[in-house]
Each structure stands twice: as C-alpha cells, then as structure tokens.
Enzyme design. Structure first.
Site, mmCIF file in Angstrom:
data_model
loop_
_atom_site.group_PDB
_atom_site.id
_atom_site.type_symbol
_atom_site.label_atom_id
_atom_site.label_comp_id
_atom_site.label_asym_id
_atom_site.label_seq_id
_atom_site.Cartn_x
_atom_site.Cartn_y
_atom_site.Cartn_z
ATOM 1 N N GLY A 1 61.540 4.659 53.480
ATOM 2 C CA GLY A 1 60.884 4.319 53.232
ATOM 3 C C GLY A 1 60.289 3.490 53.912
ATOM 4 O O GLY A 1 60.168 2.867 54.619
ATOM 5 N N ARG A 2 59.806 2.184 53.161
ATOM 6 C CA ARG A 2 59.015 0.705 53.660
ATOM 7 C C ARG A 2 60.395 0.608 54.405
ATOM 8 O O ARG A 2 60.215 -0.301 55.685
ATOM 9 C CB ARG A 2 58.799 0.023 52.209
ATOM 10 C CG ARG A 2 57.320 0.301 51.685
ATOM 11 C CD ARG A 2 57.559 -0.842 50.727
ATOM 12 N NE ARG A 2 55.926 -0.531 50.065
ATOM 13 C CZ ARG A 2 55.891 0.356 48.721
ATOM 14 N NH1 ARG A 2 57.216 0.746 47.986
ATOM 15 N NH2 ARG A 2 55.378 0.546 48.352
ATOM 16 N N ILE A 3 61.181 0.324 53.818
ATOM 17 C CA ILE A 3 62.454 -0.447 53.992
ATOM 18 C C ILE A 3 63.432 0.650 55.276
ATOM 19 O O ILE A 3 63.101 -0.294 55.893
ATOM 20 C CB ILE A 3 63.629 -0.887 53.022
ATOM 21 C CG1 ILE A 3 63.174 -1.915 51.888
ATOM 22 C CG2 ILE A 3 64.764 -1.127 54.046
ATOM 23 C CD1 ILE A 3 64.177 -1.903 50.616
ATOM 24 N N ARG B 1 72.370 1.742 46.954
ATOM 25 C CA ARG B 1 72.744 1.274 45.577
ATOM 26 C C ARG B 1 74.394 2.026 45.691
ATOM 27 O O ARG B 1 74.550 2.995 46.448
ATOM 28 C CB ARG B 1 72.259 2.772 44.635
ATOM 29 C CG ARG B 1 70.720 1.615 43.793
ATOM 30 C CD ARG B 1 71.070 -0.094 43.372
ATOM 31 N NE ARG B 1 69.631 -0.201 42.898
ATOM 32 C CZ ARG B 1 68.951 -1.910 43.392
ATOM 33 N NH1 ARG B 1 69.156 -1.916 44.125
ATOM 34 N NH2 ARG B 1 67.731 -2.007 42.756
ATOM 35 N N GLU C 1 79.538 -2.910 39.778
ATOM 36 C CA GLU C 1 79.260 -4.293 40.932
ATOM 37 C C GLU C 1 79.517 -5.031 39.550
ATOM 38 O O GLU C 1 78.634 -4.677 38.170
ATOM 39 C CB GLU C 1 77.503 -4.719 40.805
ATOM 40 C CG GLU C 1 78.175 -4.046 42.292
ATOM 41 C CD GLU C 1 76.271 -3.832 42.897
ATOM 42 O OE1 GLU C 1 75.340 -5.066 42.599
ATOM 43 O OE2 GLU C 1 75.463 -3.754 44.199
ATOM 44 N N HIS D 1 75.671 -8.048 47.330
ATOM 45 C CA HIS D 1 74.363 -7.345 47.319
ATOM 46 C C HIS D 1 73.495 -8.120 47.403
ATOM 47 O O HIS D 1 72.364 -9.490 46.263
ATOM 48 C CB HIS D 1 73.928 -6.628 45.494
ATOM 49 C CG HIS D 1 72.803 -6.099 44.942
ATOM 50 N ND1 HIS D 1 72.752 -5.268 44.241
ATOM 51 C CD2 HIS D 1 71.644 -5.959 45.529
ATOM 52 C CE1 HIS D 1 71.546 -5.142 44.154
ATOM 53 N NE2 HIS D 1 70.622 -5.083 45.258
HETATM 54 C C1 GLV Z 1 67.102 -4.993 44.440
HETATM 55 O O1 GLV Z 1 68.477 -4.736 45.034
HETATM 56 C C2 GLV Z 1 65.650 -4.272 44.720
HETATM 57 O O2 GLV Z 1 66.528 -3.089 44.058
HETATM 58 O O3 GLV Z 1 65.124 -5.247 45.227
#
Ligand code: GLV
Length: 324
Positions: free
Chosen positions: A162-164, A242, A271, A290
């Site tokens: 995706g974008r990231i 995640r 977490e 995170h």
């Molecule tokens: C961070 O974990 C987000 O989903 O922006």
C-alpha cells in the site's frame, strides 16, 4: 448559544491539538473534553467520558466495539488519529451510521523512514554496537567486530504494498536493493521496478522481509511457524504493521533456534511487551515502542487530519478520510 453543538471527547493530547480544534471552530461550537490523565483512559473511563458525545477522537489503543457504540447512541463520528483502525469495529459503526475517520498519507514517509531505521539497525548491529560501547566493552578496532549484512544487492520483500509499502520500495531503490512484493498488478510492478511474486516466494527469497499489511482476520498471525520456516536462515524480519500479524511464540522459536537471523519490531503482541517477555531478551531481536509515525511533522499532520475528520463528522459532512 455557544458550545451547544454537543459533546466531544478526545482520548489523548497530541501535538498542535488546540490549534487544530480552534481552526475548525470546535472549541466554540462544542463542549470539548480532552483526556489529560497519565496514559490512555481505561475502557471504563472511555465509555464514561463518551456518554452523550456526538464525536470522539481516538488513538490506536482505544478499543471501540459494537457494545461501546450501543452504549453511546448519540455518536456520529469516531475519528482515529492513526491510519490503522483495527481497534474499531468498522462494520458495527457502518451498521449504526457512525462514520469512522483515519489519517492515511500524512504518516507514510515517517513510517517508511522508521522502517529503514530498523532495517539498517538490524543489518548493521547499531544497537548492539552502542550497547557494547556503553557497557565499556569496546577494546579497540577489530576486523571481525559486529559484521553485518550489506543492503546493496540484497532482496527486500514487502508484504503489504500500500502507500507505506510503496514508499519503502522507493527508499530501497536508493539503497540498490532488489524489491519483491506480492498482490500488485504487472503494470504497477513494471512502473515501480518491483518484482511481483507470490507469498511463498516472498518468504523464500527475501533477505529482509518488511510487514506493512493492516491487521484483519486474514492477516492475524500470517507470519506463523510455517511462514518463518520458509524464510532464509539469515533473513531479517521487520514488523511495522501490527504485532498480531506475527505469531510471537513462533518468532521466538525461529530467532532462538537460528531459523531466521534477526527481527526488528516496531509493534508487538502484546503492547507494551513486558520487559521479561522472551523476545525482549533475545540478542537478535530489536524492539522499539511503536514509533512508526513518531515525528513532530507526522504527528502534527495526523492531529490536523483527525480533527478535520471529527469536525466534518459532527457537522454531517463527508469526512476528508473515511475508513468505513
Ligand atoms: C499507527 O500505528 C497507525 O496505524 O497510524
């Protein structure tokens, strides 16, 4: 009369929040409460504070399920200050006519940068080196000290294009890495200079495997013992998605037995991960708390977008970024 638009609850103070609320006229038109307590409000406190609210602004740690929505029938919008929305039951919100906003785009570069921070730290033993110096263990230059893995020519597998994931791929090109991804069209692959492969090839061929998928039922523990067994023995796993995308027991076993070389995790299950968790004690597992989107710029832009979503939702307008 001022402040009669209804109640809003904001579960954490974020950078530039007051400016964003003022910019959208929310302070003047609504009764706004911002949680100023230590840490996140407990689920019971969140429910109590949300009573009578038309909108809430949430963070990734705030669980919002169907029962919560039924207990807050006044709710029109849930504005999440994050791109991931796995803490919110999207379908239940849709069924109840509640809009859910989120903040994609504005945190993409920050998260891609952190991916490379972890990737490089894992590849070049940055933390082990710093720990050695701090512990007084640096006895002088050594030809064999903490030899790492070169990025140039190495294969980076991206799970979640995706974008990231796409932005990580662009960064990887700058490091002269070969990039693999799955679930992308041949046109897209050609355009981005990325090789499209299936899931199994992604696992088998990657020297670095970077996770960027959203957490959904189908991605829960997607990286399990069987998946880890297909990876190269010296591969590094980077998790920016995640924690629940990776089976933590299976990961511990794979790292402990040398089934894979290293892991660098921005997210964990659970977490926070307890300090006595077996993964924390492993020398080949690097864990940070995170921090994917944790830059001043990204967090300010996330706040602005989350407040814009909140403002639109409470006024019955289309959200700039709606997740459901
Ligand atoms: C961070 O974990 C987000 O989903 O922006």
């Amino acid at each position: 009369m001022a402040n009669d638009g209804g109640k809003l609850f904001i579960t954490r103070r974020t950078i530039s929040l007051d400016e964003a609320l003022a910019q959208h006229g929310l302070m003047a038109a609504f009764q706004v409460e911002i949680w100023e307590g230590e840490g996140a409000p407990s689920p019971a406190t969140l429910l109590e504070k949300a009573q009578g609210c038309v909108g809430i602004l949430t963070q990734v740690v705030d669980p919002i399920d169907a029962a919560f929505m039924d207990a807050v029938p006044t709710l029109r919008v849930i504005s999440q200050c994050a791109v991931g929305v796995n803490n919110i039951d999207l379908a239940a919100a849709r069924e109840r006519g509640i809009a859910v906003g989120h903040t994609p785009g504005v945190l993409t570069d920050a998260t891609a940068d952190m991916t490379f921070a972890l990737l490089l730290a894992a590849a070049r033993h940055v933390v082990a080196g710093a720990d050695l110096v701090r512990a007084g263990g640096w006895r002088g230059w050594e030809p064999m000290l903490l030899l790492g893995k070169a990025l140039q020519g190495a294969t980076l597998g991206i799970l979640g294009y995706g974008r990231i994931g796409q932005t990580v791929a662009r960064r990887a090109k700058g490091f002269d890495m070969r990039v693999l991804a799955h679930r992308l069209s041949p046109e897209r692959a050609a355009q981005d200079g990325v090789t499209a492969v299936d899931f199994e090839a992604l696992l088998r061929e990657s020297d670095f495997l970077s996770l960027h998928v959203p957490l959904r039922p189908e991605t829960h523990h997607l990286i399990d013992a069987a998946a880890l067994a297909l990876m190269k023995r010296d591969a590094a796993l980077i998790n920016m998605a995640r924690g629940e995308v990776v089976d933590p027991q299976a990961l511990y076993k794979a790292l402990h037995t040398g089934q894979i070389g290293m892991a660098a995790l921005d997210v964990t299950e659970p977490e926070p991960i307890p300090a006595d968790h077996p993964l924390v004690g492993l020398p080949n597992c690097l864990i940070v708390p995170h921090l994917g989107s944790a830059t001043v710029q990204a967090r300010r832009a996330m706040t602005q977008l989350a407040v814009a979503n909140l403002a639109a939702g409470v006024r019955g307008e289309p959200l700039p970024h709606r997740a459901n």
